[in-house]
Design a protein around this motif. Structure first.
Motif, short mmCIF file in Angstrom:
data_model
loop_
_atom_site.label_atom_id
_atom_site.label_comp_id
_atom_site.label_asym_id
_atom_site.label_seq_id
_atom_site.Cartn_x
_atom_site.Cartn_y
_atom_site.Cartn_z
N LEU A 108 0.83 -1.20 0.00
CA LEU A 108 0.00 0.00 0.00
C LEU A 108 0.87 1.25 0.00
O LEU A 108 0.53 2.25 -0.66
N ALA A 109 1.99 1.24 0.70
CA ALA A 109 2.91 2.37 0.69
C ALA A 109 3.40 2.65 -0.72
O ALA A 109 3.46 3.81 -1.17
N ALA A 110 3.73 1.59 -1.44
CA ALA A 110 4.19 1.74 -2.83
C ALA A 110 3.09 2.36 -3.69
O ALA A 110 3.37 3.22 -4.55
N ALA A 111 1.85 1.93 -3.47
CA ALA A 111 0.73 2.48 -4.25
C ALA A 111 0.51 3.96 -3.92
O ALA A 111 0.20 4.76 -4.82
N LEU A 112 0.67 4.33 -2.67
CA LEU A 112 0.52 5.73 -2.28
C LEU A 112 1.61 6.58 -2.94
O LEU A 112 1.34 7.68 -3.45
N LEU A 113 2.83 6.07 -2.92
CA LEU A 113 3.94 6.81 -3.55
C LEU A 113 3.72 6.95 -5.05
O LEU A 113 4.00 8.00 -5.65
N ALA A 114 3.21 5.89 -5.68
CA ALA A 114 2.95 5.93 -7.12
C ALA A 114 1.89 6.97 -7.47
O ALA A 114 1.88 7.51 -8.58
N ARG A 115 0.99 7.24 -6.54
CA ARG A 115 -0.06 8.25 -6.74
C ARG A 115 0.42 9.66 -6.38
O ARG A 115 -0.36 10.61 -6.40
N GLY A 116 1.68 9.79 -5.97
CA GLY A 116 2.23 11.13 -5.74
C GLY A 116 2.41 11.54 -4.29
O GLY A 116 2.82 12.68 -4.02
N ILE A 117 2.13 10.66 -3.35
CA ILE A 117 2.34 11.01 -1.95
C ILE A 117 3.84 11.22 -1.72
O ILE A 117 4.67 10.40 -2.11
N ALA A 118 4.17 12.34 -1.07
CA ALA A 118 5.57 12.69 -0.84
C ALA A 118 5.84 12.77 0.66
O ALA A 118 4.92 12.80 1.48
N GLN A 119 7.11 12.81 1.01
CA GLN A 119 7.51 12.87 2.40
C GLN A 119 6.87 14.08 3.08
O GLN A 119 6.91 15.20 2.58
N GLY A 120 6.25 13.84 4.23
CA GLY A 120 5.63 14.93 4.99
C GLY A 120 4.19 15.21 4.62
O GLY A 120 3.51 15.99 5.32
N ASP A 121 3.68 14.62 3.53
CA ASP A 121 2.26 14.81 3.17
C ASP A 121 1.37 14.23 4.27
O ASP A 121 1.70 13.25 4.93
N ARG A 122 0.20 14.85 4.43
CA ARG A 122 -0.77 14.34 5.40
C ARG A 122 -1.79 13.45 4.68
O ARG A 122 -2.33 13.85 3.64
N VAL A 123 -2.03 12.28 5.27
CA VAL A 123 -3.01 11.34 4.73
C VAL A 123 -4.02 11.04 5.83
O VAL A 123 -3.67 10.51 6.89
N VAL A 124 -5.27 11.40 5.60
CA VAL A 124 -6.33 11.20 6.58
C VAL A 124 -6.86 9.77 6.47
O VAL A 124 -7.13 9.28 5.37
N ILE A 125 -6.99 9.10 7.60
CA ILE A 125 -7.53 7.74 7.67
C ILE A 125 -8.88 7.82 8.37
O ILE A 125 -8.96 8.01 9.59
N PHE A 126 -9.93 7.70 7.59
CA PHE A 126 -11.31 7.91 8.04
C PHE A 126 -12.03 6.56 7.97
O PHE A 126 -12.69 6.23 7.00
N ILE A 155 -2.21 2.76 8.41
CA ILE A 155 -1.34 3.54 9.31
C ILE A 155 0.12 3.27 8.99
O ILE A 155 0.92 4.20 8.80
N PHE A 156 0.50 2.00 8.93
CA PHE A 156 1.90 1.67 8.69
C PHE A 156 2.32 1.98 7.26
O PHE A 156 3.48 2.35 7.01
N ALA A 157 1.38 1.88 6.32
CA ALA A 157 1.70 2.21 4.93
C ALA A 157 2.03 3.70 4.79
O ALA A 157 2.98 4.08 4.10
N VAL A 158 1.22 4.53 5.40
CA VAL A 158 1.46 5.98 5.34
C VAL A 158 2.83 6.31 5.91
O VAL A 158 3.60 7.10 5.35
N LEU A 159 3.17 5.71 7.05
CA LEU A 159 4.47 5.96 7.67
C LEU A 159 5.61 5.45 6.80
O LEU A 159 6.65 6.12 6.67
N LYS A 160 5.43 4.28 6.19
CA LYS A 160 6.48 3.74 5.32
C LYS A 160 6.69 4.61 4.08
O LYS A 160 7.78 4.62 3.50
N ALA A 161 5.66 5.32 3.68
CA ALA A 161 5.77 6.25 2.55
C ALA A 161 6.41 7.57 2.96
O ALA A 161 6.61 8.45 2.11
N GLY A 162 6.71 7.72 4.25
CA GLY A 162 7.33 8.95 4.74
C GLY A 162 6.33 10.05 5.03
O GLY A 162 6.71 11.20 5.28
N ALA A 163 5.03 9.69 4.99
CA ALA A 163 3.98 10.69 5.18
C ALA A 163 3.49 10.70 6.63
O ALA A 163 4.01 10.00 7.50
N VAL A 164 2.47 11.50 6.89
CA VAL A 164 1.92 11.72 8.23
C VAL A 164 0.48 11.23 8.23
O VAL A 164 -0.32 11.65 7.39
N PHE A 165 0.13 10.33 9.15
CA PHE A 165 -1.26 9.86 9.17
C PHE A 165 -2.09 10.69 10.13
O PHE A 165 -1.61 11.16 11.16
#
Length: 516
Positions: A39-57, A68-78
Protein backbone atom coordinates in the motif's frame (compact mmCIF):
# COMPACT_ATOMS: atom_id res chain seq x y z
CA UNK A 1 13.85 4.59 15.55
CA UNK A 2 10.80 5.54 13.50
CA UNK A 3 7.33 4.20 14.24
CA UNK A 4 7.06 1.96 11.16
CA UNK A 5 10.15 0.18 12.46
CA UNK A 6 7.93 -1.34 15.18
CA UNK A 7 6.27 -3.45 12.50
CA UNK A 8 9.42 -4.13 10.50
CA UNK A 9 11.31 -5.36 13.57
CA UNK A 10 8.48 -7.62 14.76
CA UNK A 11 7.98 -9.03 11.24
CA UNK A 12 11.69 -9.82 10.99
CA UNK A 13 11.79 -11.37 14.47
CA UNK A 14 8.38 -13.07 14.55
CA UNK A 15 7.21 -13.46 10.92
CA UNK A 16 4.63 -16.19 11.59
CA UNK A 17 3.38 -14.75 14.89
CA UNK A 18 -0.24 -13.59 14.83
CA UNK A 19 -0.15 -9.78 14.77
CA UNK A 20 -3.80 -8.84 14.29
CA UNK A 21 -7.20 -10.43 14.78
CA UNK A 22 -10.06 -8.33 13.35
CA UNK A 23 -13.38 -10.09 12.91
CA UNK A 24 -12.69 -13.16 10.78
CA UNK A 25 -9.37 -11.76 9.51
CA UNK A 26 -6.17 -13.01 11.12
CA UNK A 27 -2.85 -11.57 9.94
CA UNK A 28 0.69 -12.61 10.83
CA UNK A 29 3.42 -10.02 11.25
CA UNK A 30 4.88 -11.00 7.88
CA UNK A 31 1.50 -10.53 6.17
CA UNK A 32 0.84 -7.18 7.86
CA UNK A 33 4.31 -5.98 6.91
CA UNK A 34 3.94 -7.04 3.26
CA UNK A 35 0.46 -5.55 2.87
CA UNK A 36 1.57 -2.20 4.28
CA UNK A 37 4.65 -2.23 1.99
CA UNK A 38 2.42 -2.72 -1.03
CA UNK A 39 0.00 0.00 0.00
CA UNK A 40 2.91 2.37 0.69
CA UNK A 41 4.19 1.74 -2.83
CA UNK A 42 0.73 2.48 -4.25
CA UNK A 43 0.52 5.73 -2.28
CA UNK A 44 3.94 6.81 -3.55
CA UNK A 45 2.95 5.93 -7.12
CA UNK A 46 -0.06 8.25 -6.74
CA UNK A 47 2.23 11.13 -5.74
CA UNK A 48 2.34 11.01 -1.95
CA UNK A 49 5.57 12.69 -0.84
CA UNK A 50 7.51 12.87 2.40
CA UNK A 51 5.63 14.93 4.99
CA UNK A 52 2.26 14.81 3.17
CA UNK A 53 -0.77 14.34 5.40
CA UNK A 54 -3.01 11.34 4.73
CA UNK A 55 -6.33 11.20 6.58
CA UNK A 56 -7.53 7.74 7.67
CA UNK A 57 -11.31 7.91 8.04
CA UNK A 58 -12.39 4.39 9.01
CA UNK A 59 -13.77 2.31 11.83
CA UNK A 60 -11.64 -0.26 13.68
CA UNK A 61 -10.67 -2.67 10.90
CA UNK A 62 -7.53 -4.45 9.75
CA UNK A 63 -7.36 -2.14 6.72
CA UNK A 64 -6.94 0.85 9.02
CA UNK A 65 -3.93 -0.78 10.70
CA UNK A 66 -2.39 -1.58 7.31
CA UNK A 67 -3.01 2.03 6.23
CA UNK A 68 -1.34 3.54 9.31
CA UNK A 69 1.90 1.67 8.69
CA UNK A 70 1.70 2.21 4.93
CA UNK A 71 1.46 5.98 5.34
CA UNK A 72 4.47 5.96 7.67
CA UNK A 73 6.48 3.74 5.32
CA UNK A 74 5.77 6.25 2.55
CA UNK A 75 7.33 8.95 4.74
CA UNK A 76 3.98 10.69 5.18
CA UNK A 77 1.92 11.72 8.23
CA UNK A 78 -1.26 9.86 9.17
CA UNK A 79 -4.31 11.67 10.52
CA UNK A 80 -6.86 9.34 12.17
CA UNK A 81 -10.48 10.54 12.14
CA UNK A 82 -13.45 8.94 13.87
CA UNK A 83 -15.90 7.32 11.41
CA UNK A 84 -18.85 9.10 13.04
CA UNK A 85 -17.40 12.48 12.01
CA UNK A 86 -19.77 14.49 9.84
CA UNK A 87 -18.84 15.95 6.47
CA UNK A 88 -18.43 19.54 7.64
CA UNK A 89 -15.95 18.64 10.39
CA UNK A 90 -14.11 16.22 8.11
CA UNK A 91 -13.87 19.00 5.52
CA UNK A 92 -12.39 21.31 8.17
CA UNK A 93 -9.70 18.75 9.05
CA UNK A 94 -8.88 18.02 5.40
CA UNK A 95 -8.56 21.70 4.62
CA UNK A 96 -6.75 22.58 7.85
CA UNK A 97 -3.97 20.02 7.40
CA UNK A 98 -4.05 20.30 3.59
CA UNK A 99 -4.41 16.54 3.26
CA UNK A 100 -2.97 15.00 0.12
CA UNK A 101 -5.12 11.85 0.28
CA UNK A 102 -7.99 10.31 2.18
CA UNK A 103 -8.33 6.62 3.08
CA UNK A 104 -11.88 5.50 3.80
CA UNK A 105 -14.41 2.68 3.54
CA UNK A 106 -17.17 2.22 0.99
CA UNK A 107 -19.93 2.96 3.51
CA UNK A 108 -18.26 6.31 4.33
CA UNK A 109 -17.44 7.26 0.74
CA UNK A 110 -20.40 9.64 0.32
CA UNK A 111 -19.40 11.60 3.45
CA UNK A 112 -15.79 11.64 2.27
CA UNK A 113 -16.74 12.86 -1.19
CA UNK A 114 -18.87 15.65 0.27
CA UNK A 115 -16.01 16.78 2.51
CA UNK A 116 -13.48 16.65 -0.34
CA UNK A 117 -15.46 19.28 -2.24
CA UNK A 118 -14.14 21.86 0.24
CA UNK A 119 -10.62 20.42 0.32
CA UNK A 120 -8.88 20.90 -3.06
CA UNK A 121 -5.57 19.65 -1.65
CA UNK A 122 -6.89 16.06 -1.57
CA UNK A 123 -5.46 14.47 -4.69
CA UNK A 124 -7.17 11.11 -4.45
CA UNK A 125 -9.29 8.77 -2.40
CA UNK A 126 -8.00 5.36 -1.29
CA UNK A 127 -11.09 3.19 -0.96
CA UNK A 128 -11.56 0.09 1.17
CA UNK A 129 -14.31 -1.95 -0.49
CA UNK A 130 -17.21 -0.62 -2.53
CA UNK A 131 -17.41 1.45 -5.70
CA UNK A 132 -19.81 4.12 -6.87
CA UNK A 133 -20.17 7.46 -8.66
CA UNK A 134 -18.53 9.30 -5.76
CA UNK A 135 -15.41 7.11 -5.92
CA UNK A 136 -14.42 7.34 -9.57
CA UNK A 137 -10.64 7.27 -9.90
CA UNK A 138 -10.15 6.02 -6.35
CA UNK A 139 -7.19 3.86 -5.44
CA UNK A 140 -8.48 0.39 -4.55
CA UNK A 141 -7.10 -0.79 -1.24
CA UNK A 142 -7.72 -4.43 -2.15
CA UNK A 143 -5.92 -4.15 -5.47
CA UNK A 144 -2.98 -2.35 -3.88
CA UNK A 145 -2.35 -4.88 -1.12
CA UNK A 146 -2.60 -7.89 -3.48
CA UNK A 147 -0.35 -6.42 -6.19
CA UNK A 148 2.62 -8.82 -6.43
CA UNK A 149 4.90 -6.34 -8.19
CA UNK A 150 8.20 -6.27 -6.25
CA UNK A 151 8.24 -3.34 -3.81
CA UNK A 152 11.23 -1.08 -3.29
CA UNK A 153 10.52 1.76 -0.87
CA UNK A 154 12.81 4.77 -0.42
CA UNK A 155 14.21 5.73 2.97
CA UNK A 156 11.20 7.44 4.62
CA UNK A 157 12.95 10.07 6.77
CA UNK A 158 14.25 10.62 10.31
CA UNK A 159 12.90 10.53 13.85
CA UNK A 160 12.25 14.28 14.00
CA UNK A 161 9.73 14.06 11.16
CA UNK A 162 6.04 14.24 11.99
CA UNK A 163 4.44 10.82 12.39
CA UNK A 164 0.85 11.83 13.06
CA UNK A 165 -1.61 14.63 13.60
CA UNK A 166 -4.34 13.85 16.11
CA UNK A 167 -7.18 16.35 16.18
CA UNK A 168 -8.54 17.24 19.59
CA UNK A 169 -11.35 19.54 20.70
CA UNK A 170 -10.43 23.19 21.02
CA UNK A 171 -11.84 25.90 23.26
CA UNK A 172 -12.77 27.92 20.17
CA UNK A 173 -14.99 25.14 18.83
CA UNK A 174 -12.51 24.20 16.09
CA UNK A 175 -10.39 21.06 16.58
CA UNK A 176 -6.62 21.46 16.86
CA UNK A 177 -4.10 19.14 15.24
CA UNK A 178 -1.64 17.82 17.83
CA UNK A 179 1.75 17.34 16.13
CA UNK A 180 3.57 14.20 17.25
CA UNK A 181 6.94 13.28 15.77
CA UNK A 182 8.30 9.77 15.45
CA UNK A 183 10.52 10.58 18.43
CA UNK A 184 7.45 11.58 20.48
CA UNK A 185 5.55 8.39 19.64
CA UNK A 186 8.52 6.07 20.18
CA UNK A 187 9.21 7.68 23.57
CA UNK A 188 5.57 7.43 24.71
CA UNK A 189 5.08 3.85 23.51
CA UNK A 190 8.40 2.76 24.99
CA UNK A 191 7.60 4.27 28.37
CA UNK A 192 4.10 2.78 28.59
CA UNK A 193 5.14 -0.71 27.49
CA UNK A 194 7.89 -0.53 30.13
CA UNK A 195 5.61 -0.01 33.14
CA UNK A 196 2.92 -2.35 31.76
CA UNK A 197 5.68 -4.91 31.17
CA UNK A 198 4.24 -5.71 27.74
CA UNK A 199 5.74 -8.68 25.96
CA UNK A 200 5.26 -10.68 22.78
CA UNK A 201 2.93 -13.24 24.37
CA UNK A 202 0.45 -10.51 25.31
CA UNK A 203 -2.96 -10.52 23.62
CA UNK A 204 -4.36 -6.99 23.81
CA UNK A 205 -7.99 -6.03 23.30
CA UNK A 206 -8.47 -3.01 21.03
CA UNK A 207 -12.09 -1.95 21.38
CA UNK A 208 -11.58 1.83 21.65
CA UNK A 209 -11.56 3.83 18.40
CA UNK A 210 -8.13 4.02 16.78
CA UNK A 211 -8.99 7.67 16.08
CA UNK A 212 -8.71 8.10 19.88
CA UNK A 213 -5.07 8.09 20.94
CA UNK A 214 -5.71 5.54 23.71
CA UNK A 215 -7.09 3.13 21.11
CA UNK A 216 -4.43 4.07 18.56
CA UNK A 217 -1.57 3.31 20.92
CA UNK A 218 -2.84 -0.23 21.45
CA UNK A 219 -2.04 -0.76 17.75
CA UNK A 220 1.38 0.86 18.01
CA UNK A 221 2.44 -0.74 21.30
CA UNK A 222 1.37 -4.22 20.20
CA UNK A 223 3.53 -3.87 17.09
CA UNK A 224 6.41 -2.51 19.16
CA UNK A 225 6.65 -5.59 21.40
CA UNK A 226 5.35 -8.19 18.93
CA UNK A 227 2.08 -8.82 20.79
CA UNK A 228 -1.26 -9.83 19.26
CA UNK A 229 -3.97 -7.18 18.93
CA UNK A 230 -7.62 -8.28 18.97
CA UNK A 231 -9.35 -5.38 17.22
CA UNK A 232 -13.08 -4.88 17.73
CA UNK A 233 -15.27 -2.15 16.25
CA UNK A 234 -16.82 -0.97 19.54
CA UNK A 235 -18.07 -1.99 22.96
CA UNK A 236 -21.71 -1.75 21.82
CA UNK A 237 -22.28 -5.46 22.52
CA UNK A 238 -20.35 -6.04 25.75
CA UNK A 239 -21.26 -9.71 26.17
CA UNK A 240 -19.91 -10.49 22.69
CA UNK A 241 -16.69 -8.63 23.53
CA UNK A 242 -16.27 -10.53 26.78
CA UNK A 243 -16.83 -13.80 24.92
CA UNK A 244 -14.16 -12.75 22.45
CA UNK A 245 -11.81 -12.01 25.35
CA UNK A 246 -12.25 -15.56 26.60
CA UNK A 247 -11.83 -17.12 23.16
CA UNK A 248 -8.64 -15.20 22.38
CA UNK A 249 -7.26 -15.45 25.94
CA UNK A 250 -6.83 -11.70 26.22
CA UNK A 251 -4.12 -10.59 28.66
CA UNK A 252 -4.50 -6.80 28.39
CA UNK A 253 -7.77 -4.87 28.75
CA UNK A 254 -7.64 -1.10 28.10
CA UNK A 255 -10.88 0.55 29.18
CA UNK A 256 -12.49 3.89 29.97
CA UNK A 257 -14.87 4.56 32.89
CA UNK A 258 -18.03 4.05 30.84
CA UNK A 259 -16.81 0.57 29.86
CA UNK A 260 -15.99 -0.20 33.47
CA UNK A 261 -19.49 0.85 34.53
CA UNK A 262 -21.07 -1.45 31.93
CA UNK A 263 -18.90 -4.41 32.94
CA UNK A 264 -19.70 -3.90 36.62
CA UNK A 265 -23.45 -3.93 35.85
CA UNK A 266 -23.25 -7.38 34.22
CA UNK A 267 -24.70 -9.66 36.87
CA UNK A 268 -23.67 -12.99 35.35
CA UNK A 269 -19.94 -12.27 35.53
CA UNK A 270 -18.13 -14.31 38.15
CA UNK A 271 -14.82 -13.30 39.78
CA UNK A 272 -11.98 -15.09 38.06
CA UNK A 273 -13.86 -15.59 34.78
CA UNK A 274 -10.83 -14.33 32.83
CA UNK A 275 -7.81 -16.17 34.26
CA UNK A 276 -5.55 -15.09 31.39
CA UNK A 277 -6.13 -11.37 32.03
CA UNK A 278 -2.82 -9.92 33.23
CA UNK A 279 -3.61 -6.20 33.42
CA UNK A 280 -6.40 -3.64 33.12
CA UNK A 281 -5.68 -0.01 32.26
CA UNK A 282 -7.91 3.03 32.56
CA UNK A 283 -7.63 6.58 31.26
CA UNK A 284 -9.82 9.33 29.65
CA UNK A 285 -11.18 10.07 33.15
CA UNK A 286 -10.35 8.85 36.61
CA UNK A 287 -12.07 5.70 37.81
CA UNK A 288 -14.03 6.23 41.05
CA UNK A 289 -12.33 4.35 43.91
CA UNK A 290 -15.47 2.23 44.35
CA UNK A 291 -15.18 1.01 40.73
CA UNK A 292 -11.50 0.17 41.21
CA UNK A 293 -12.32 -2.01 44.21
CA UNK A 294 -15.05 -3.86 42.31
CA UNK A 295 -12.80 -4.40 39.26
CA UNK A 296 -10.14 -5.86 41.53
CA UNK A 297 -12.69 -8.31 42.90
CA UNK A 298 -13.92 -9.24 39.41
CA UNK A 299 -10.44 -9.65 37.89
CA UNK A 300 -8.34 -11.02 40.78
CA UNK A 301 -5.48 -12.15 38.51
CA UNK A 302 -5.09 -8.74 36.85
CA UNK A 303 -3.06 -5.72 37.89
CA UNK A 304 -5.11 -2.53 37.56
CA UNK A 305 -3.38 0.60 36.30
CA UNK A 306 -5.08 3.92 36.97
CA UNK A 307 -3.61 6.43 34.52
CA UNK A 308 -3.90 10.03 33.40
CA UNK A 309 -3.01 11.42 30.01
CA UNK A 310 -3.53 14.06 27.36
CA UNK A 311 -3.41 13.84 23.59
CA UNK A 312 -0.65 16.45 23.74
CA UNK A 313 1.78 13.97 25.33
CA UNK A 314 -0.15 10.69 25.19
CA UNK A 315 0.43 9.66 28.81
CA UNK A 316 1.38 11.75 31.85
CA UNK A 317 1.15 9.50 34.90
CA UNK A 318 0.36 5.99 36.11
CA UNK A 319 -0.34 4.55 39.54
CA UNK A 320 1.70 1.41 40.29
CA UNK A 321 -0.92 -1.27 41.12
CA UNK A 322 0.70 -1.99 44.49
CA UNK A 323 -0.26 1.56 45.54
CA UNK A 324 -3.97 1.17 44.78
CA UNK A 325 -4.93 0.17 48.32
CA UNK A 326 -3.07 3.09 49.90
CA UNK A 327 -3.87 5.77 47.30
CA UNK A 328 -7.00 4.72 45.38
CA UNK A 329 -7.78 8.29 44.36
CA UNK A 330 -4.27 9.07 43.04
CA UNK A 331 -3.31 8.96 39.35
CA UNK A 332 0.23 8.14 40.39
CA UNK A 333 3.64 9.30 39.31
CA UNK A 334 5.25 10.37 36.05
CA UNK A 335 5.66 7.63 33.46
CA UNK A 336 9.25 6.34 33.07
CA UNK A 337 11.68 8.78 31.47
CA UNK A 338 9.54 11.86 32.10
CA UNK A 339 8.76 14.39 34.82
CA UNK A 340 5.39 15.61 36.13
CA UNK A 341 5.14 18.37 38.73
CA UNK A 342 2.61 20.80 40.17
CA UNK A 343 3.42 24.47 39.48
CA UNK A 344 2.19 27.94 40.37
CA UNK A 345 1.13 30.64 37.92
CA UNK A 346 4.80 31.40 37.19
CA UNK A 347 5.54 27.76 36.37
CA UNK A 348 7.55 27.16 39.56
CA UNK A 349 7.06 23.90 41.52
CA UNK A 350 4.89 24.19 44.63
CA UNK A 351 5.07 22.36 47.96
CA UNK A 352 3.23 19.09 48.64
CA UNK A 353 -0.47 19.66 49.31
CA UNK A 354 -0.59 22.96 47.41
CA UNK A 355 -2.96 23.00 44.43
CA UNK A 356 -1.52 24.16 41.13
CA UNK A 357 -1.31 23.28 37.45
CA UNK A 358 0.26 20.00 36.39
CA UNK A 359 3.27 20.44 34.10
CA UNK A 360 4.83 17.70 31.96
CA UNK A 361 8.44 17.39 30.80
CA UNK A 362 9.77 14.71 28.50
CA UNK A 363 10.45 13.47 24.98
CA UNK A 364 6.76 12.60 24.58
CA UNK A 365 5.56 16.24 24.70
CA UNK A 366 4.03 17.37 21.39
CA UNK A 367 5.76 19.76 19.04
CA UNK A 368 2.70 22.02 19.10
CA UNK A 369 -0.62 22.48 17.36
CA UNK A 370 -0.62 22.36 13.57
CA UNK A 371 -0.27 25.90 12.21
CA UNK A 372 -1.73 27.39 15.40
CA UNK A 373 1.09 29.33 17.09
CA UNK A 374 -1.19 31.14 19.54
CA UNK A 375 -2.64 27.91 20.94
CA UNK A 376 0.84 26.38 20.96
CA UNK A 377 2.25 29.28 22.97
CA UNK A 378 -0.55 28.88 25.53
CA UNK A 379 0.07 25.15 25.91
CA UNK A 380 3.89 25.07 25.85
CA UNK A 381 5.99 27.28 28.08
CA UNK A 382 9.77 27.61 28.45
CA UNK A 383 11.30 24.78 30.46
CA UNK A 384 14.35 24.65 32.71
CA UNK A 385 16.66 24.58 29.68
CA UNK A 386 16.74 27.17 26.87
CA UNK A 387 15.90 24.56 24.22
CA UNK A 388 13.04 22.94 26.11
CA UNK A 389 9.29 23.43 26.22
CA UNK A 390 7.11 21.93 28.96
CA UNK A 391 3.42 21.14 28.60
CA UNK A 392 0.78 22.98 30.58
CA UNK A 393 -1.97 20.44 31.12
CA UNK A 394 -4.67 22.95 32.08
CA UNK A 395 -5.56 20.71 35.03
CA UNK A 396 -5.44 21.44 38.76
CA UNK A 397 -3.44 18.88 40.76
CA UNK A 398 -1.81 18.45 44.12
CA UNK A 399 1.02 16.14 45.18
CA UNK A 400 1.39 14.34 48.47
CA UNK A 401 4.59 14.15 50.52
CA UNK A 402 5.71 11.07 48.55
CA UNK A 403 5.23 12.77 45.19
CA UNK A 404 2.04 10.96 44.18
CA UNK A 405 -0.32 13.15 42.17
CA UNK A 406 -4.03 13.78 42.63
CA UNK A 407 -6.35 15.23 40.01
CA UNK A 408 -8.45 18.09 41.39
CA UNK A 409 -10.23 19.27 38.25
CA UNK A 410 -9.96 21.05 34.95
CA UNK A 411 -8.96 24.66 35.37
CA UNK A 412 -12.17 25.60 33.58
CA UNK A 413 -14.31 22.93 35.34
CA UNK A 414 -13.89 24.19 38.90
CA UNK A 415 -17.21 25.50 40.20
CA UNK A 416 -17.35 28.37 42.68
CA UNK A 417 -20.42 28.17 44.92
CA UNK A 418 -21.10 29.99 48.18
CA UNK A 419 -17.62 31.45 47.91
CA UNK A 420 -16.03 27.99 47.89
CA UNK A 421 -14.29 26.19 45.01
CA UNK A 422 -15.71 22.75 44.26
CA UNK A 423 -14.18 20.07 42.07
CA UNK A 424 -16.95 18.25 40.17
CA UNK A 425 -14.78 15.13 40.18
CA UNK A 426 -14.79 14.98 43.98
CA UNK A 427 -18.59 15.10 44.10
CA UNK A 428 -18.84 12.55 41.27
CA UNK A 429 -16.62 10.10 43.15
CA UNK A 430 -19.03 10.22 46.09
CA UNK A 431 -22.00 9.72 43.79
CA UNK A 432 -20.40 6.68 42.14
CA UNK A 433 -19.96 5.08 45.55
CA UNK A 434 -23.77 4.80 45.85
CA UNK A 435 -24.93 1.44 44.42
CA UNK A 436 -27.34 1.99 41.55
CA UNK A 437 -25.59 4.98 39.96
CA UNK A 438 -24.12 4.06 36.57
CA UNK A 439 -23.11 7.48 35.26
CA UNK A 440 -22.82 10.88 36.91
CA UNK A 441 -21.69 14.37 35.99
CA UNK A 442 -21.76 17.45 38.21
CA UNK A 443 -22.07 20.88 36.60
CA UNK A 444 -22.61 24.43 37.78
CA UNK A 445 -25.83 26.31 37.04
CA UNK A 446 -26.27 30.05 37.54
CA UNK A 447 -27.87 30.92 40.86
CA UNK A 448 -28.72 34.49 42.03
CA UNK A 449 -27.77 33.68 45.63
CA UNK A 450 -25.01 31.10 45.40
CA UNK A 451 -23.32 32.40 42.26
CA UNK A 452 -23.45 28.86 40.94
CA UNK A 453 -25.39 25.92 42.30
CA UNK A 454 -24.31 22.33 41.85
CA UNK A 455 -26.42 20.08 39.66
CA UNK A 456 -25.90 16.32 39.40
CA UNK A 457 -26.99 14.69 36.15
CA UNK A 458 -27.37 10.96 36.75
CA UNK A 459 -28.11 7.74 34.87
CA UNK A 460 -29.12 4.76 37.01
CA UNK A 461 -28.07 1.16 36.54
CA UNK A 462 -30.72 -1.14 35.00
CA UNK A 463 -33.25 -2.11 37.63
CA UNK A 464 -32.02 0.45 40.17
CA UNK A 465 -34.52 2.55 42.05
CA UNK A 466 -33.12 5.67 43.67
CA UNK A 467 -34.95 8.87 44.48
CA UNK A 468 -33.61 12.40 44.67
CA UNK A 469 -33.88 12.14 48.45
CA UNK A 470 -31.76 8.94 48.47
CA UNK A 471 -29.01 10.65 46.51
CA UNK A 472 -29.01 13.85 48.58
CA UNK A 473 -28.91 11.84 51.80
CA UNK A 474 -25.94 9.86 50.51
CA UNK A 475 -24.10 13.05 49.45
CA UNK A 476 -24.73 14.67 52.83
CA UNK A 477 -22.92 11.82 54.55
CA UNK A 478 -19.84 12.03 52.32
CA UNK A 479 -19.48 15.70 51.41
CA UNK A 480 -19.22 19.09 53.06
CA UNK A 481 -22.52 20.92 52.91
CA UNK A 482 -21.45 23.36 50.19
CA UNK A 483 -20.52 20.38 47.98
CA UNK A 484 -23.93 18.68 48.14
CA UNK A 485 -25.80 19.18 44.83
CA UNK A 486 -28.81 21.46 44.96
CA UNK A 487 -30.42 19.87 41.90
CA UNK A 488 -30.67 16.27 40.67
CA UNK A 489 -31.61 15.35 37.10
CA UNK A 490 -32.22 11.75 36.03
CA UNK A 491 -31.52 10.58 32.47
CA UNK A 492 -31.48 7.23 30.73
CA UNK A 493 -27.87 7.82 29.64
CA UNK A 494 -25.39 10.69 29.52
CA UNK A 495 -23.96 12.08 26.25
CA UNK A 496 -20.53 10.78 25.24
CA UNK A 497 -17.62 11.93 23.11
CA UNK A 498 -16.43 9.81 20.16
CA UNK A 499 -13.93 8.15 22.52
CA UNK A 500 -16.69 7.03 24.90
CA UNK A 501 -15.97 9.58 27.61
CA UNK A 502 -18.93 11.27 29.30
CA UNK A 503 -19.07 14.81 27.88
CA UNK A 504 -19.52 17.50 30.51
CA UNK A 505 -19.37 20.10 27.74
CA UNK A 506 -22.36 18.63 25.87
CA UNK A 507 -24.44 18.57 29.05
CA UNK A 508 -23.57 22.21 29.78
CA UNK A 509 -24.42 23.21 26.21
CA UNK A 510 -27.80 21.43 26.46
CA UNK A 511 -28.61 23.31 29.67
CA UNK A 512 -27.65 26.65 28.11
CA UNK A 513 -29.91 25.99 25.12
CA UNK A 514 -32.78 25.00 27.41
CA UNK A 515 -32.37 28.22 29.40
CA UNK A 516 -32.56 30.44 26.32
Amino acid sequence: MRVEQFLRNSARRLPEKEALVAGTTRLSYAELDLMSDRLAAALLARGIAQGDRVVIFTDNCFEAVVSIFAVLKAGAVFVPINPSTKADKLAYVLENCRAAALVTQGRLAATAALAMVSAPSVGFLALIGGKGPATAGALSFEEAVTDETPVSLPAPGITLDLAMLVYTSGSTGFPKGVMMTHQNVVAAAGSITTYLENREDDVILGVLPISFDYGLYQVLMAAMVGATLVLEKSFAFPQAILNRMSEERVTGLPLVPTMAAIILQMRDLEPGSFPHLRYVTNTAAALPPSHIARLQALFPSARIFSMYGLTECKRCTYLPPEELARRPDSVGIAIPGTQAYVADDEGKPVAPGVIGELMIRGPHVMRGYWENPDATDRALRPGPYPWEKVLRTGDFFRADADGFLYFIGRMDDIIKTRGEKVSPKEVENVLYALPGIAEAVVVGVADPILGHALKAVIALSPGASLSERDILRHCSTGLEDFMVPKFIEFRDALPKTDSGKISRRLIEEEMLEAAE
